[in-house]
Design a protein around this motif. Structure first.
Motif, PDB file in Angstrom:
ATOM      1  N   VAL A   1       0.924  -1.020   0.037  1.00 38.56           N
ATOM      2  CA  VAL A   1      -0.083   0.158   0.129  1.00 38.56           C
ATOM      3  C   VAL A   1       1.018   1.014  -0.039  1.00 38.56           C
ATOM      4  CG1 VAL A   1      -1.778  -1.345   1.233  1.00 38.56           C
ATOM      5  CG2 VAL A   1      -0.727   0.385   3.139  1.00 38.56           C
ATOM      6  N   ALA A   2       0.304   2.721  -0.917  1.00 32.21           N
ATOM      7  CA  ALA A   2       1.334   3.692  -0.941  1.00 32.21           C
ATOM      8  C   ALA A   2      -0.007   4.494  -0.186  1.00 32.21           C
ATOM      9  CB  ALA A   2       1.793   3.772  -2.423  1.00 32.21           C
ATOM     10  N   SER A   3      -1.035   4.452   0.272  1.00 30.74           N
ATOM     11  CA  SER A   3      -1.783   5.410   1.061  1.00 30.74           C
ATOM     12  C   SER A   3      -2.532   4.885   2.122  1.00 30.74           C
ATOM     13  CB  SER A   3      -2.396   6.404  -0.215  1.00 30.74           C
ATOM     14  OG  SER A   3      -3.521   5.417  -0.852  1.00 30.74           O
ATOM     15  N   LEU A   4      -3.020   5.840   2.772  1.00 35.54           N
ATOM     16  CA  LEU A   4      -3.984   5.612   3.619  1.00 35.54           C
ATOM     17  C   LEU A   4      -5.500   4.926   3.309  1.00 35.54           C
ATOM     18  CD1 LEU A   4      -5.065   5.005   6.880  1.00 35.54           C
ATOM     19  CD2 LEU A   4      -6.041   7.651   6.400  1.00 35.54           C
ATOM     20  N   ALA A   5      -6.128   5.560   1.849  1.00 34.95           N
ATOM     21  CA  ALA A   5      -6.635   4.863   1.387  1.00 34.95           C
ATOM     22  C   ALA A   5      -6.727   3.234   1.376  1.00 34.95           C
ATOM     23  CB  ALA A   5      -7.256   5.804  -0.239  1.00 34.95           C
ATOM     24  N   GLU A   6      -4.918   2.810   0.004  1.00 36.52           N
ATOM     25  CA  GLU A   6      -4.852   2.128   0.018  1.00 36.52           C
ATOM     26  C   GLU A   6      -5.136   0.878   0.764  1.00 36.52           C
ATOM     27  OE1 GLU A   6      -1.653   1.366  -2.404  1.00 36.52           O
ATOM     28  OE2 GLU A   6      -2.677   2.814  -4.298  1.00 36.52           O
TER      29      GLU A   6
ATOM     30  N   GLN B   1      -6.760   1.123   3.821  1.00 36.60           N
ATOM     31  CA  GLN B   1      -8.339   0.192   4.435  1.00 36.60           C
ATOM     32  C   GLN B   1      -8.854  -0.033   3.199  1.00 36.60           C
ATOM     33  OE1 GLN B   1      -8.872   4.643   4.964  1.00 36.60           O
ATOM     34  NE2 GLN B   1      -9.179   5.476   6.926  1.00 36.60           N
TER      35      GLN B   1
ATOM     36  N   ALA C   1      -6.198   4.038  10.064  1.00 29.84           N
ATOM     37  CA  ALA C   1      -5.849   5.441   9.503  1.00 29.84           C
ATOM     38  C   ALA C   1      -5.344   6.155  11.341  1.00 29.84           C
ATOM     39  CB  ALA C   1      -7.007   6.757   9.923  1.00 29.84           C
TER      40      ALA C   1
ATOM     41  N   TRP D   1      -1.325   4.358  10.227  1.00 27.96           N
ATOM     42  CA  TRP D   1      -1.066   5.580   9.494  1.00 27.96           C
ATOM     43  C   TRP D   1      -0.342   6.216  10.071  1.00 27.96           C
ATOM     44  CZ3 TRP D   1      -0.391   3.416   4.634  1.00 27.96           C
ATOM     45  CH2 TRP D   1       0.455   4.267   3.716  1.00 27.96           C
ATOM     46  N   ARG D   2      -1.282   7.187  10.882  1.00 35.54           N
ATOM     47  CA  ARG D   2      -0.879   8.244  10.725  1.00 35.54           C
ATOM     48  C   ARG D   2       0.635   8.167  12.108  1.00 35.54           C
ATOM     49  NH1 ARG D   2      -6.312   9.915  11.606  1.00 35.54           N
ATOM     50  NH2 ARG D   2      -6.374   9.532  13.522  1.00 35.54           N
TER      51      ARG D   2
ATOM     52  N   SER E   1       3.980   6.641  10.529  1.00 39.86           N
ATOM     53  CA  SER E   1       4.582   7.998   9.690  1.00 39.86           C
ATOM     54  C   SER E   1       4.654   9.212  10.420  1.00 39.86           C
ATOM     55  CB  SER E   1       3.353   7.743   9.033  1.00 39.86           C
ATOM     56  OG  SER E   1       2.824   7.540   7.544  1.00 39.86           O
TER      57      SER E   1
ATOM     58  N   ALA F   1       7.421   7.517   2.268  1.00 37.05           N
ATOM     59  CA  ALA F   1       7.261   7.658   1.829  1.00 37.05           C
ATOM     60  C   ALA F   1       8.083   5.733   1.018  1.00 37.05           C
ATOM     61  CB  ALA F   1       7.973   8.118   0.353  1.00 37.05           C
TER      62      ALA F   1
END
Length: 905
Positions: A695-700, A702, A741, A744-745, A748, A755
């Motif tokens: 996954v490269a983003s929070l949406a991915e 989730q 979420a 992820w926070r 990060s 990244a």
């Protein structure tokens, strides 16, 4: 017809049943004249058996067809000897996965096992070309050909139609077929060495009247050693040497010559080979130097020498060697540069260095150990330690095998042979260059790429008693040659010195032995005191071995105590070692007479100058005795190991092989498998790789959590984070998009440059202990499997165990338990005991995968969670590559290739 090139590894030097050599290679269009000459020497009956009709000559059409093949659907191999074709075998694909096979062997060479060799090599070529079964049509009275197929170890299905037998069999290399091949290799190699060791006649080529010459020394050692055979002297000047008549060439010798000892300049040795071949000599002992040990020019000269000798059926010891000694009273052969003939003993000794060989013989003599045979093979261009192992396995005069190895030419074959030999008699080895893995000048091998601990593991698996120095080797040898094997690790220490007894106890603890009984007799103890104490210790059921410490009082010879030690040692069924007067070896006072003429009989008591050396030698022998008692000790170890891998779970090697071959068709330079491909490969061996979503983003992240059904983890996979225990890189027990979420926070925020962290989402594994199971394929060494607990600390401490496939269930169990961190798996400090059996099954499955698929260059299950109810394979990295020679030497017999060649040995 489209013609493709035949693989290079289809060409090989081979050893025939009678111990002589020949050369197998694919047929070539330019072989027409050789084929015509060969066919003219074949009898009419053999031609009829091959073609089912009279065929006195080959037509131009037949000749072209027989010598022009595509090496894919039509494959033909020829056997050459002395530049002449003596046999041909071929197969032709008749249906998908099926090929018809046939042979023709010149009558003068039938009965030498050539048909069996051709069948092995054709079957391996067929496997590489996708052939699964052979069919053959044979006349019923062609019993020799029927026997060739029947005795190969494959399961035959036969039919009879119109006077012809139709035979059909799968060419899958079954345990039985491999066993048959290895037995044939064993008999041929043993026969080849036996013709050296028990030579009835020896010619010294290059003998001279000069007292300081090598040739003169060789003749003198043969004569003064009371050699029972015939000695011939060969010198162009034809002048007598040491009272023996001289001949201008080998061909002028009136009688037969079994072995030629060569001491001429290096550039003249090839001419000697031709003369010996014409004479019918079996083998050469090349003392001459000036070959691979001198550099590239010498390597080229050595390669030509070996190729020439083998092409004429001759075996070669050396070059640049010390020679051969056989102490059998019926032979007394000293075909070496050593003037010292060792006493008759039970140990066979193999080494490579000529200079070291002289020192070894002096040590043997000084210790009173005795040897059955001694071989210093020099550059070991042809005859090797593997050949000597095969001979000593059957030699009743040799009860202990001693090896000083500077390199291992064919580790895979060495491992198989040594494992078999160790079941029958102890093999003690010193291996130089253990840390550097270097290859000495002149040795025709490549550097082993596997890590040094893997090589040590191979030695342990094979039951070899590996020691660090020559002195330790002789310490162990004098124990196993004269005393019985211990039943366990329990030791009694009996002595008249409290200080030495304490040293013995400390040494025992260091070496993993347990002192169950310690008897201090006091400094004034006499022979009767020692006898009573030793008898009591040996009769104690809680004692497996006895260490006797003796320091004589002043003005005491110790003869009475020596007599007691010798008497007890002769009668005891438990090993007895001593530090008698600080003597080294087997002192005369402690020797038991031997009716077979050995320097010391069974029951003689070995002595050591230091009690630590005595205990260390005993510990080595205890380790060997424990290895012998492993499950399956009475059976062939390799067959036992293969059977145990079957119990590891259902597997579909054919599906795995198809997958790997398909991937490599599109990626000929090799590739790293993606998670889906790795999962498919592992699933073929019953290994479930847990799905991972990059996954490269929070949406991915989730979306991945929802896809996996939540209860997931978010983790960073970059190397810099996984190997930093002080950094948080995993967030567990994520059940909702909101928790994802938050995870992820937090990650990060903690991780610099998120990244590049390489975030993935995966199902949450049950609590447990993280471990790592890996494997690799070394081009020379073959497959290797390793195990450790996961994490940077175990990597830094190199706390990893290794084994060589095929693995037995016992091997897998030992791998898990021998790492220093293994207590974490067994309830350390009150933690849960994990499912060790599931872990062992996983190791066996990885072992089988790596054993079946040499194209798997590396496989790393770097994170496996072992819980109380099974294992979870969370991560896998797999690399596949093309293999030029897919371990063909496992399934066909072939000799080690000359230096500079790429053929397997």
């Amino acid at each position: 017809m489209t013609t493709s090139a035949a693989p290079r590894h289809w060409e090989a030097d081979v050893l025939l049943r009678d111990g002589r050599t020949a050369h197998v290679r694919p047929v070539r269009p330019e072989d027409e004249s050789l084929m015509v000459e060969f066919y003219s020497r074949v009898s009419e009956q053999s031609k009829y058996y091959r073609f089912f009709a009279p065929m006195p000559t080959l037509s131009e059409k037949d000749l072209h067809r027989f010598t022009n093949v595509d090496h894919v659907d039509r494959v033909a191999l020829v056997v050459l000897l002395g530049g002449k074709m003596i046999a041909v075998g071929r197969f032709e694909v008749t249906a998908p996965g099926e090929a018809e096979v046939a042979f023709l062997v010149e009558d003068a060479h039938q009965g030498r096992g050539i048909g069996q060799l051709l069948l092995e090599h054709l079957a391996q070529a067929g496997r590489e070309r996708g052939v699964e079964r052979f069919v053959a049509e044979v006349l019923p009275d062609n019993q020799a050909m029927i026997a060739t197929f029947r005795d190969a170890g494959y399961r035959l299905v036969s039919d009879y139609d119109q006077g012809v037998m139709a035979l059909e069999f799968s060419i899958d290399p079954t345990d039985t077929a491999i066993g048959v091949m290895e037995q044939r290799d064993h008999r041929a190699a043993a026969r080849s060495v036996e013709r050296f060791v028990n030579a009835r006649s020896v010619a010294v080529i290059g003998a001279s009247r000069r007292q300081d010459s090598i040739g003169q020394a060789l003749v003198r050692n043969l004569v003064l050693g009371d050699y029972t055979g015939k000695v011939y002297v060969v010198n162009p000047s034809a002048t007598p040497v040491s009272g023996l008549p001289s001949y201008a060439s080998v061909g002028d010798i009136p009688g037969e010559v079994d072995v030629a000892v060569v001491a001429v300049p290096a550039d003249s040795v090839q001419d000697v080979v031709l003369d010996c071949a014409a004479k019918g000599v079996h083998g050469l002992i090349v003392i001459s130097s000036g070959f691979a040990e001198t550099g590239e020019e010498g390597r080229v000269r050595q390669r030509k020498l070996v190729g020439l000798a083998r092409s004429y059926g001759l075996r070669l010891m050396g070059p640049n060697c010390l020679g051969l000694i056989n102490t059998d009273p019926g032979v007394l052969l000293n075909a070496s540069l050593s003037p010292l003939m060792p006493p008759r003993g039970r140990a066979g000794f193999f080494c490579q260095s000529g200079a070291l060989g002289t020192a070894i013989l002096k040590k043997v003599y000084n210790r009173g150990l005795g040897l059955s045979t001694f071989v210093s093979a020099g550059n070991r261009a042809d005859l090797s330690g593997n050949d000597l192992l095969q001979y000593w396995e059957e030699d009743d005069s040799t009860e202990v095998v001693l090896l000083y190895l500077e390199s291992i030419g064919n580790p895979r074959k060495f491992s198989r042979i040594a494992r078999r030999v160790s079941r029958r008699k102890p093999v003690v080895a010193v291996r130089s260059g253990r840390t550097t893995q270097g290859v000495p000048m002149g040795h025709s091998v490549r550097k082993i790429g596997a890590p040094p601990p893997a090589v040590d593991a191979m030695f342990r698996q094979a039951g070899i008693i590996q020691v660090g120095t020559l002195d330790e080797m002789f310490d162990v040898a004098q124990l196993v040659a004269h005393q019985p094997l211990p039943r366990g690790r329990r030791v009694a220490v009996v002595g008249n010195s409290d200080a030495l007894a304490l040293l013995a106890t400390d040494a025992a603890a260091t070496e993993g032995l347990v002192v169950n009984r310690q008897v201090s007799l006091g400094p004034d103890a006499g022979a009767e005191d020692f006898e009573d104490a030793l008898d009591a210790a040996i009769d104690d059921p809680e004692v497996d071995a006895v260490v006797a410490v003796y320091i004589p009082p002043l003005n005491t010879s110790g003869v009475d105590v020596a007599n007691v030690l010798a008497a007890v040692g002769e009668q005891s069924d438990k090993p007895l070692v001593t530090t008698f007067l600080g003597a080294e070896g087997v002192p005369e006072l402690l020797r038991v007479p031997d009716v077979a003429g050995h320097t010391a009989g069974r029951g003689s008591v070995p002595s050591y100058p230091a009690v630590e050396a005595a205990v260390r030698a005993l510990a080595h022998v205890v380790g060997y005795a424990v290895w012998l008692r492993h499950p399956g000790a009475e059976e062939d170890a390799e067959a036992d190991a293969l059977a145990d891998t079957e119990r590891a779970g259902d597997a579909d090697p054919a599906a795995a092989r198809r997958l790997v071959n398909e991937l490599l068709m599109h990626h000929p330079d090799g590739l790293d498998l993606d998670p889906a491909q790795a999962g498919q490969l592992l699933a073929a061996y019953g290994i479930d790789l847990w799905p991972t979503r990059s996954v490269a983003s929070l949406a991915e992240a989730q979306a991945a959590g929802a896809e996996l059904g939540w209860d997931v983890v978010l983790k960073a996979t970059h190397e810099r984070l996984r190997n930093r225990p002080d950094l948080a890189h995993v967030w567990r027990n994520i059940e909702t998009p909101e928790e994802m979420a938050s995870a992820w926070r937090n990650l990060s925020h903690v991780i610099t440059d998120p990244a590049t962290a390489g975030f993935v989402v995966q199902r949450n594994a049950a609590p447990g202990v993280p471990v790592s199971v890996s494997s690799l394929e070394d081009p020379l060494f073959g497959p290797v499997v390793s195990f450790s607990l996961a994490g940077p600390l175990t990597e830094m401490l190199a706390d990893r165990s290794y084994r060589i496939p095929p693995l037995s269930a016992q091997d897998a169990a030992d791998m898990v338990r021998e790492v220093r961190t293994s207590p974490l798996l067994f309830g350390y400090r009150g933690s849960e005991v994990v499912d060790v059996e599931a872990l062992e099954r996983l190791i066996l499955r990885v072992s089988r995968l790596q054993n079946d698929l040499p194209q798997v260059r590396s496989l790393d299950l770097s994170l496996v969670q072992v819980g109380d109810e099974g294992v979870a394979v969370l991560n896998a990295a797999v690399r596949v590559e093309q293999v030029l020679d897919p371990r063909s030497d496992w399934f066909v017999r072939r000799l080690l290739s000359p230096p500079g060649d790429t053929l397997p040995g």
